[in-house]
Structures are given as structure tokens and as C-alpha cells.
Design a protein around this motif. Structure first.
Motif, mmCIF file in Angstrom:
data_model
loop_
_atom_site.group_PDB
_atom_site.id
_atom_site.type_symbol
_atom_site.label_atom_id
_atom_site.label_comp_id
_atom_site.label_asym_id
_atom_site.label_seq_id
_atom_site.Cartn_x
_atom_site.Cartn_y
_atom_site.Cartn_z
ATOM 1 N N PHE A 130 0.818 -1.210 0.000
ATOM 2 C CA PHE A 130 0.000 0.000 0.000
ATOM 3 C C PHE A 130 0.856 1.266 0.000
ATOM 4 C CE2 PHE A 130 -4.007 -1.961 2.166
ATOM 5 C CZ PHE A 130 -4.222 -2.715 1.028
ATOM 6 N N ASP A 131 1.977 1.259 0.738
ATOM 7 C CA ASP A 131 2.807 2.458 0.865
ATOM 8 C C ASP A 131 3.389 2.845 -0.498
ATOM 9 O OD1 ASP A 131 2.259 1.924 3.476
ATOM 10 O OD2 ASP A 131 4.328 1.524 4.074
ATOM 11 N N TYR A 132 3.491 4.142 -0.737
ATOM 12 C CA TYR A 132 4.087 4.585 -2.001
ATOM 13 C C TYR A 132 4.586 6.020 -1.889
ATOM 14 C CZ TYR A 132 -0.300 7.068 -3.000
ATOM 15 O OH TYR A 132 -1.391 7.904 -2.945
ATOM 16 N N PHE A 133 5.382 6.422 -2.881
ATOM 17 C CA PHE A 133 6.020 7.736 -2.920
ATOM 18 C C PHE A 133 5.501 8.539 -4.106
ATOM 19 C CE2 PHE A 133 9.286 10.392 -4.913
ATOM 20 C CZ PHE A 133 9.627 11.253 -3.877
ATOM 21 N N GLU A 134 5.399 9.861 -3.910
ATOM 22 C CA GLU A 134 5.074 10.756 -5.014
ATOM 23 C C GLU A 134 6.021 11.959 -5.013
ATOM 24 O OE1 GLU A 134 0.415 10.617 -6.324
ATOM 25 O OE2 GLU A 134 0.942 11.897 -4.618
ATOM 26 N N LEU A 135 6.360 12.412 -6.211
ATOM 27 C CA LEU A 135 7.105 13.653 -6.402
ATOM 28 C C LEU A 135 6.107 14.727 -6.812
ATOM 29 C CD1 LEU A 135 9.749 15.300 -6.741
ATOM 30 C CD2 LEU A 135 9.757 14.523 -9.143
ATOM 31 N N LYS A 136 6.094 15.818 -6.072
ATOM 32 C CA LYS A 136 5.165 16.912 -6.353
ATOM 33 C C LYS A 136 5.924 18.100 -6.932
ATOM 34 C CE LYS A 136 2.155 20.283 -4.078
ATOM 35 N NZ LYS A 136 1.679 20.807 -2.781
ATOM 36 N N THR A 137 5.426 18.665 -8.039
ATOM 37 C CA THR A 137 5.956 19.891 -8.614
ATOM 38 C C THR A 137 4.773 20.805 -8.926
ATOM 39 O OG1 THR A 137 5.969 18.851 -10.808
ATOM 40 C CG2 THR A 137 8.030 18.845 -9.582
ATOM 41 N N GLY A 138 4.833 22.031 -8.466
ATOM 42 C CA GLY A 138 3.712 22.928 -8.680
ATOM 43 C C GLY A 138 4.134 24.376 -8.750
ATOM 44 N N ALA A 139 3.238 25.201 -9.290
ATOM 45 C CA ALA A 139 3.472 26.636 -9.357
ATOM 46 C C ALA A 139 2.128 27.347 -9.270
ATOM 47 C CB ALA A 139 4.194 27.020 -10.642
ATOM 48 N N SER A 140 2.123 28.515 -8.666
ATOM 49 C CA SER A 140 0.893 29.308 -8.564
ATOM 50 C C SER A 140 1.230 30.788 -8.668
ATOM 51 C CB SER A 140 0.158 29.017 -7.252
ATOM 52 O OG SER A 140 0.944 29.405 -6.135
ATOM 53 N N TYR A 141 0.216 31.575 -9.062
ATOM 54 C CA TYR A 141 0.410 33.017 -9.213
ATOM 55 C C TYR A 141 -0.844 33.721 -8.730
ATOM 56 C CZ TYR A 141 1.534 37.563 -11.236
ATOM 57 O OH TYR A 141 1.799 38.895 -11.409
#
Length: 257
Positions: A130-141
Motif C-alpha cells: 500500500f505504501d508509495y512515494f510521489e514527487l510533487k511539482t507545482g506553481a501558482s500566481y
């Protein structure tokens, strides 16, 4: 995750479907999963969502976050219900997530780059993980002081249940009203549209929209509509239940300290 602000929360997590009506996907305001603190400090928060559906169930979540400059880290926990196995044993009842990253700004654009590790202590998951990893990339203005738009991507090398590479992209928007309601509430409206694709499970689109009322500096109340384009058959294959992807309204009370 509790984002520490009195508005723009839409963040709900109570099911292993990262981006379903049960679970907020998490960019600014509408359903963000992790919003780092923008100052050096240590905080924790409490969130209590309630689901207005065929089988409404309350959820309890909490988080603790720390940041210094552009760096942040924290953990988030909640009760979950993945149902039972064929032998009657509960699959998972607790979720604890860990995350860390950086949140720099450049020419008015706020970036968020981090890693998230989702864990289910004591889970009954023979033959899979069940365990897992995610890479998050984001931008906001933020335009002016009220209207914020954002885009965020979540990529996993091996998604929940060892189902292969997973990727989700979300677009969000939030508008914070400049005047208070009844001289007490700070209202904001927000919405999110996302698309999730997993190698062994297929793909689907999800969305939410809602109203948040901030009050007393550290508190907020959120009412939000969630839905996906999953059919009942598709939802069974992806999430194990025909009703787990239905439209629903979620009410949430949040506090940060």
C-alpha cells in the motif's frame, strides 16, 4: 493537509484514491494536498470532514508542519477505511503521510517542489504494497491580492498497491473576497480540475468546487462538491467499490495552531 490559513482549504483525504470525492487531491485553495508554511515556525492542525453521501462517515485528521526559509517538512495522519479482506480482516484503518520540500518564489510565481511518502501502518496487504512515494511539482500566481491560479503535478514510480507508474495533473483557482461576511467570516471560493493516470488501473478525471469561510484567525469551515467521471464498473476496478467514486458534498471544519 491543513494549510494554516483561514480560507482556501478544500483538502480532504480519507481514501487511498488520491484524487476522488473522498480524498482531496490537494495548488492554491481548491483541494490541495500539501501547502507548505511560508514562514519559519512550527504548527499543527486538526481537520474534521463530514461526508454527505449514502453512507456518511466522519473523518478525523491532524498534521504538524515546520519550515525555515524556503524549506518545509511535516507529517499528516487520518483514520481511513479500505474495507475488509476475504477473511474479514480490515485492510487499513490508519494513514500517516510524510512530506518535505522547497517553496521558492520568482517574479511573483510561487513554486512547490517536494516529496510525499504515504504509509498505512498495520495494513493487511499480502502480495502487494500500500505504501508509495510521489514527487510533487507545482506553481501558482496571485493576481492582485485576491485571485490565485495554480497547476500541480504528482508523479509516482509505483502507485498504491504496486499498480505501476502513476501521474496526476491538477489546475486550480481561488478567489478571496476583500470584505468580511457579517463582520466575522472571510469568504473564498475555489475549484480544482484534475486528471489521474495509473499504468495498471487506467485513467479518470476528477473535480471539486466549494466555499470556505475563515474566522477567528485560525479556523475555517468548508463546504465542497466532489465528483469524477468514473463509471461504477471502472470504480470497482480502481477502488474496490461501485459507490466510492460517486458525487458527494463534503463539509469540513479546520483549525491550525
Amino acid at each position: 493537509m491543513d494549510n494554516g490559513s483561514a480560507h482556501g482549504s478544500g483538502d480532504v483525504k480519507t481514501n487511498h484514491l488520491e484524487r476522488s470525492p473522498y480524498r482531496r487531491a490537494r495548488s492554491s485553495g481548491a483541494g490541495r494536498r500539501i501547502q507548505p508554511w511560508r514562514h519559519g515556525d512550527l504548527h499543527h492542525g486538526l481537520r474534521i470532514p463530514w461526508y454527505f453521501a449514502d453512507e456518511p462517515k466522519p473523518g478525523r485528521t491532524g498534521s504538524i508542519d515546520a519550515s525555515y526559509g524556503i524549506f518545509y517538512a511535516g507529517m499528516w495522519g487520518s483514520n481511513v477505511d479500505f474495507g475488509g479482506s476475504g477473511t474479514g480482516q480490515e485492510l487499513a484503518t490508519v494513514e500517516i503521510d510524510y512530506y518535505a520540500g522547497i517553496a521558492p518564489t520568482w517574479k511573483g510565481i510561487s513554486f512547490d517542489i517536494g516529496g510525499l511518502y504515504y504509509t498505512y501502518p498495520g495494513a493487511f496487504d499480502p502480495g502487494t504494497e500500500f505504501d508509495y512515494f510521489e514527487l510533487k511539482t507545482g506553481a501558482s500566481y496571485t493576481f492582485g491580492e485576491s485571485f490565485t491560479v495554480g497547476v500541480t503535478n504528482y508523479w509516482s514510480p509505483d502507485f498504491f498497491g504496486e499498480t505501476g507508474t502513476g501521474n496526476a495533473i491538477e489546475g486550480s483557482a481561488e478567489y478571496v473576497f476583500g470584505s468580511q461576511l457579517f463582520n466575522f467570516f472571510t469568504p473564498s471560493v475555489s475549484a480544482l480540475l484534475g486528471y489521474q493516470d495509473v499504468d495498471d488501473l487506467g485513467d479518470y478525471t476528477y473535480w471539486n468546487a466549494g466555499l470556505t469561510l475563515g474566522f477567528m484567525d485560525n479556523w475555517s469551515a468548508d463546504i465542497r462538491y466532489w465528483d469524477t467521471d468514473f463509471s461504477e464498473a471502472g470504480c470497482v476496478g480502481f477502488n474496490g467499490g461501485a459507490n466510492n467514486c460517486d458525487a458527494r458534498v463534503v463539509g469540513t471544519i479546520s483549525a491550525s495552531f
